[in-house]
Design a protein around this motif. Structure first.
Motif, PDB file in Angstrom:
ATOM      1  N   TYR A   2     -54.252  49.808 101.866  1.00 43.59           N
ATOM      2  CA  TYR A   2     -54.928  48.471 102.704  1.00 43.59           C
ATOM      3  C   TYR A   2     -55.461  48.807 104.059  1.00 43.59           C
ATOM      4  CZ  TYR A   2     -52.297  45.886  99.073  1.00 43.59           C
ATOM      5  OH  TYR A   2     -51.844  45.365  97.868  1.00 43.59           O
ATOM      6  N   THR A   3     -56.567  48.241 104.514  1.00 39.80           N
ATOM      7  CA  THR A   3     -56.873  48.206 105.536  1.00 39.80           C
ATOM      8  C   THR A   3     -56.743  47.039 106.513  1.00 39.80           C
ATOM      9  OG1 THR A   3     -58.696  49.470 104.739  1.00 39.80           O
ATOM     10  CG2 THR A   3     -59.082  48.547 106.935  1.00 39.80           C
ATOM     11  N   ARG A  16     -66.813  50.862 102.761  1.00 39.42           N
ATOM     12  CA  ARG A  16     -67.294  52.184 101.978  1.00 39.42           C
ATOM     13  C   ARG A  16     -67.000  53.129 103.126  1.00 39.42           C
ATOM     14  NH1 ARG A  16     -69.488  55.322  97.797  1.00 39.42           N
ATOM     15  NH2 ARG A  16     -70.012  57.146  98.765  1.00 39.42           N
ATOM     16  N   ALA A  17     -67.175  52.750 104.329  1.00 38.76           N
ATOM     17  CA  ALA A  17     -67.140  53.680 105.390  1.00 38.76           C
ATOM     18  C   ALA A  17     -65.626  53.883 105.876  1.00 38.76           C
ATOM     19  CB  ALA A  17     -67.692  53.146 106.629  1.00 38.76           C
ATOM     20  N   ASP A  18     -64.733  52.902 105.554  1.00 34.73           N
ATOM     21  CA  ASP A  18     -63.286  52.965 105.560  1.00 34.73           C
ATOM     22  C   ASP A  18     -62.847  54.111 104.513  1.00 34.73           C
ATOM     23  OD1 ASP A  18     -63.158  50.948 107.703  1.00 34.73           O
ATOM     24  OD2 ASP A  18     -62.651  49.588 106.181  1.00 34.73           O
ATOM     25  N   TYR A  19     -63.470  54.127 103.428  1.00 39.16           N
ATOM     26  CA  TYR A  19     -63.112  54.915 102.268  1.00 39.16           C
ATOM     27  C   TYR A  19     -63.531  56.312 102.585  1.00 39.16           C
ATOM     28  CZ  TYR A  19     -63.910  57.765  98.131  1.00 39.16           C
ATOM     29  OH  TYR A  19     -63.858  58.826  97.201  1.00 39.16           O
ATOM     30  N   GLN A  20     -64.626  56.330 103.080  1.00 37.44           N
ATOM     31  CA  GLN A  20     -65.072  58.070 103.686  1.00 37.44           C
ATOM     32  C   GLN A  20     -64.157  58.493 104.640  1.00 37.44           C
ATOM     33  OE1 GLN A  20     -69.096  56.754 104.114  1.00 37.44           O
ATOM     34  NE2 GLN A  20     -69.852  57.733 102.535  1.00 37.44           N
ATOM     35  N   ASP A  21     -63.821  57.671 105.590  1.00 34.00           N
ATOM     36  CA  ASP A  21     -62.842  58.068 106.829  1.00 34.00           C
ATOM     37  C   ASP A  21     -61.627  58.380 106.307  1.00 34.00           C
ATOM     38  OD1 ASP A  21     -64.928  57.726 108.586  1.00 34.00           O
ATOM     39  OD2 ASP A  21     -63.925  55.773 109.180  1.00 34.00           O
ATOM     40  N   LEU A  22     -61.069  57.472 105.317  1.00 34.67           N
ATOM     41  CA  LEU A  22     -59.677  58.137 104.755  1.00 34.67           C
ATOM     42  C   LEU A  22     -59.571  59.050 103.778  1.00 34.67           C
ATOM     43  CD1 LEU A  22     -58.587  54.265 104.107  1.00 34.67           C
ATOM     44  CD2 LEU A  22     -57.609  55.641 105.875  1.00 34.67           C
ATOM     45  N   GLU A  23     -60.691  59.200 103.018  1.00 30.83           N
ATOM     46  CA  GLU A  23     -60.543  60.277 102.080  1.00 30.83           C
ATOM     47  C   GLU A  23     -60.703  61.851 102.913  1.00 30.83           C
ATOM     48  OE1 GLU A  23     -63.404  61.590  98.314  1.00 30.83           O
ATOM     49  OE2 GLU A  23     -64.372  61.031  99.999  1.00 30.83           O
ATOM     50  N   ALA A  24     -61.488  61.741 103.819  1.00 27.53           N
ATOM     51  CA  ALA A  24     -61.532  62.830 104.920  1.00 27.53           C
ATOM     52  C   ALA A  24     -60.110  63.059 105.724  1.00 27.53           C
ATOM     53  CB  ALA A  24     -62.643  62.720 105.797  1.00 27.53           C
ATOM     54  N   GLY A  25     -59.510  62.032 106.159  1.00 24.19           N
ATOM     55  CA  GLY A  25     -58.418  62.273 106.866  1.00 24.19           C
ATOM     56  C   GLY A  25     -57.042  62.196 106.053  1.00 24.19           C
ATOM     57  N   SER A 152     -78.616  44.957  99.885  1.00 22.25           N
ATOM     58  CA  SER A 152     -77.189  45.265 100.119  1.00 22.25           C
ATOM     59  C   SER A 152     -77.006  46.292 101.439  1.00 22.25           C
ATOM     60  CB  SER A 152     -76.344  45.679  99.231  1.00 22.25           C
ATOM     61  OG  SER A 152     -74.898  45.809  99.436  1.00 22.25           O
ATOM     62  N   GLU A 153     -76.227  45.959 102.431  1.00 19.99           N
ATOM     63  CA  GLU A 153     -75.669  47.072 103.272  1.00 19.99           C
ATOM     64  C   GLU A 153     -74.430  47.712 102.995  1.00 19.99           C
ATOM     65  OE1 GLU A 153     -76.115  45.542 106.973  1.00 19.99           O
ATOM     66  OE2 GLU A 153     -78.392  45.343 106.819  1.00 19.99           O
ATOM     67  N   ALA A 154     -73.841  47.420 101.709  1.00 24.51           N
ATOM     68  CA  ALA A 154     -72.415  47.633 101.528  1.00 24.51           C
ATOM     69  C   ALA A 154     -72.032  49.162 101.663  1.00 24.51           C
ATOM     70  CB  ALA A 154     -72.045  47.445  99.904  1.00 24.51           C
ATOM     71  N   LEU A 155     -73.143  50.137 101.426  1.00 23.54           N
ATOM     72  CA  LEU A 155     -72.993  51.611 101.528  1.00 23.54           C
ATOM     73  C   LEU A 155     -72.518  51.999 103.045  1.00 23.54           C
ATOM     74  CD1 LEU A 155     -75.314  53.264  98.982  1.00 23.54           C
ATOM     75  CD2 LEU A 155     -72.672  52.876  98.845  1.00 23.54           C
ATOM     76  N   THR A 156     -73.113  51.200 104.057  1.00 20.63           N
ATOM     77  CA  THR A 156     -73.198  51.663 105.291  1.00 20.63           C
ATOM     78  C   THR A 156     -72.512  50.673 106.289  1.00 20.63           C
ATOM     79  OG1 THR A 156     -75.196  50.458 105.622  1.00 20.63           O
ATOM     80  CG2 THR A 156     -75.537  52.956 105.149  1.00 20.63           C
ATOM     81  N   SER A 157     -72.144  49.656 105.996  1.00 18.59           N
ATOM     82  CA  SER A 157     -71.672  48.410 106.935  1.00 18.59           C
ATOM     83  C   SER A 157     -70.151  48.499 106.748  1.00 18.59           C
ATOM     84  CB  SER A 157     -72.331  47.332 106.468  1.00 18.59           C
ATOM     85  OG  SER A 157     -71.614  46.216 107.183  1.00 18.59           O
ATOM     86  N   ARG A 158     -69.503  48.558 107.863  1.00 14.79           N
ATOM     87  CA  ARG A 158     -68.121  48.482 107.955  1.00 14.79           C
ATOM     88  C   ARG A 158     -67.779  47.058 107.569  1.00 14.79           C
ATOM     89  NH1 ARG A 158     -64.882  52.829 108.885  1.00 14.79           N
ATOM     90  NH2 ARG A 158     -65.929  54.333 110.134  1.00 14.79           N
ATOM     91  N   ALA A 159     -68.495  46.004 107.833  1.00 18.30           N
ATOM     92  CA  ALA A 159     -68.293  44.688 107.790  1.00 18.30           C
ATOM     93  C   ALA A 159     -68.135  44.152 106.096  1.00 18.30           C
ATOM     94  CB  ALA A 159     -69.306  43.793 108.305  1.00 18.30           C
ATOM     95  N   ALA A 160     -68.608  45.115 105.332  1.00 13.19           N
ATOM     96  CA  ALA A 160     -68.641  44.874 103.922  1.00 13.19           C
ATOM     97  C   ALA A 160     -67.446  45.229 103.318  1.00 13.19           C
ATOM     98  CB  ALA A 160     -69.965  45.595 103.100  1.00 13.19           C
ATOM     99  N   ARG A 161     -66.373  44.404 103.523  1.00 11.09           N
ATOM    100  CA  ARG A 161     -64.894  44.733 103.306  1.00 11.09           C
ATOM    101  C   ARG A 161     -64.517  44.417 102.020  1.00 11.09           C
ATOM    102  NH1 ARG A 161     -63.516  47.280 107.609  1.00 11.09           N
ATOM    103  NH2 ARG A 161     -61.210  47.260 107.082  1.00 11.09           N
ATOM    104  N   ASN A 162     -65.032  44.735 100.791  1.00  9.94           N
ATOM    105  CA  ASN A 162     -64.824  44.290  99.311  1.00  9.94           C
ATOM    106  C   ASN A 162     -64.344  45.212  98.556  1.00  9.94           C
ATOM    107  OD1 ASN A 162     -66.977  45.928  99.221  1.00  9.94           O
ATOM    108  ND2 ASN A 162     -68.284  44.221  98.476  1.00  9.94           N
TER     109      ASN A 162
END
Length: 182
Positions: A2-3, A16-25, A152-162
């Motif tokens: 969860y975020t 999606r940006a959260d996912y990328q950060d978490l996947e790396a970390g 859609s900005e879902a690939l790049t926007s941290r606000a797209a929290r879905n």
């Protein structure tokens, strides 16, 4: 996984940006994946259509969740990237109802909304997604979001929290370790 963020509760969806950060970390995980619900129209051609619930997935969804495929293959690395070939994995139930269980479905073109995709796999019988009581009928890479939702900005926007995230711990790793890394 969860975020939490300032405008929401403790157990929120991720971007999606959260996912990328978490996947790396998150080195304590052997894999991280996620899913975003996609109410859409499915068709075997441009004249056939039925309303279904599909899901946009990130990462190695079927591998991380250990969901076997009845036919075909999982998404390729190329298909998981923006600009990759549009591909779809069908649920067993959708494969049976739309194609009568024809094993020649792999490689066929189908439609989700106005987007043409290639069927690359069929999920194991009985698998309907990660949420109880919700029947997902198809899975597509999240990288297709710009095709499915132009503008859609879902690939790049941290606000797209879905996106709901799911991780699998590495052997010997502890939940507390993953929480600390996150």
């Amino acid at each position: 996984v969860y975020t939490s963020e300032f405008s929401g509760g403790l157990y929120g969806a991720s971007s999606r940006a959260d996912y990328q950060d978490l996947e790396a970390g998150l080195t304590s995980l052997s894999g991280l994946t996620g899913t975003t619900m996609l109410p859409t129209v499915f068709g075997t051609d441009r004249t056939d259509s039925r309303r279904i619930l599909a899901s946009e997935v990130v990462g190695d969804y079927f591998r991380v969740l250990r969901v076997p495929l009845a036919l075909g293959r999982d998404f390729s690395a190329d298909e998981l990237q923006p600009g990759g070939d549009p591909a779809v994995i069908l649920s067993h139930a959708l494969w049976r109802s739309a194609f009568g269980g024809d094993s020649g479905v792999i490689g066929r073109r189908v439609w989700l909304g106005s987007t043409s995709l290639t069927v690359v796999g069929v999920a194991a019988e009985g698998y309907t997604g990660v949420l109880r009581g919700v029947e997902e009928m198809a899975w597509v890479p999240f990288a297709l979001d710009p095709l499915l939702h132009p503008g859609s900005e879902a690939l790049t926007s941290r606000a797209a929290r879905n996106t709901l995230l799911y991780g699998r711990l590495r052997p010997g790793a502890r939940v507390a370790q993953a929480q600390s890394e996150a």
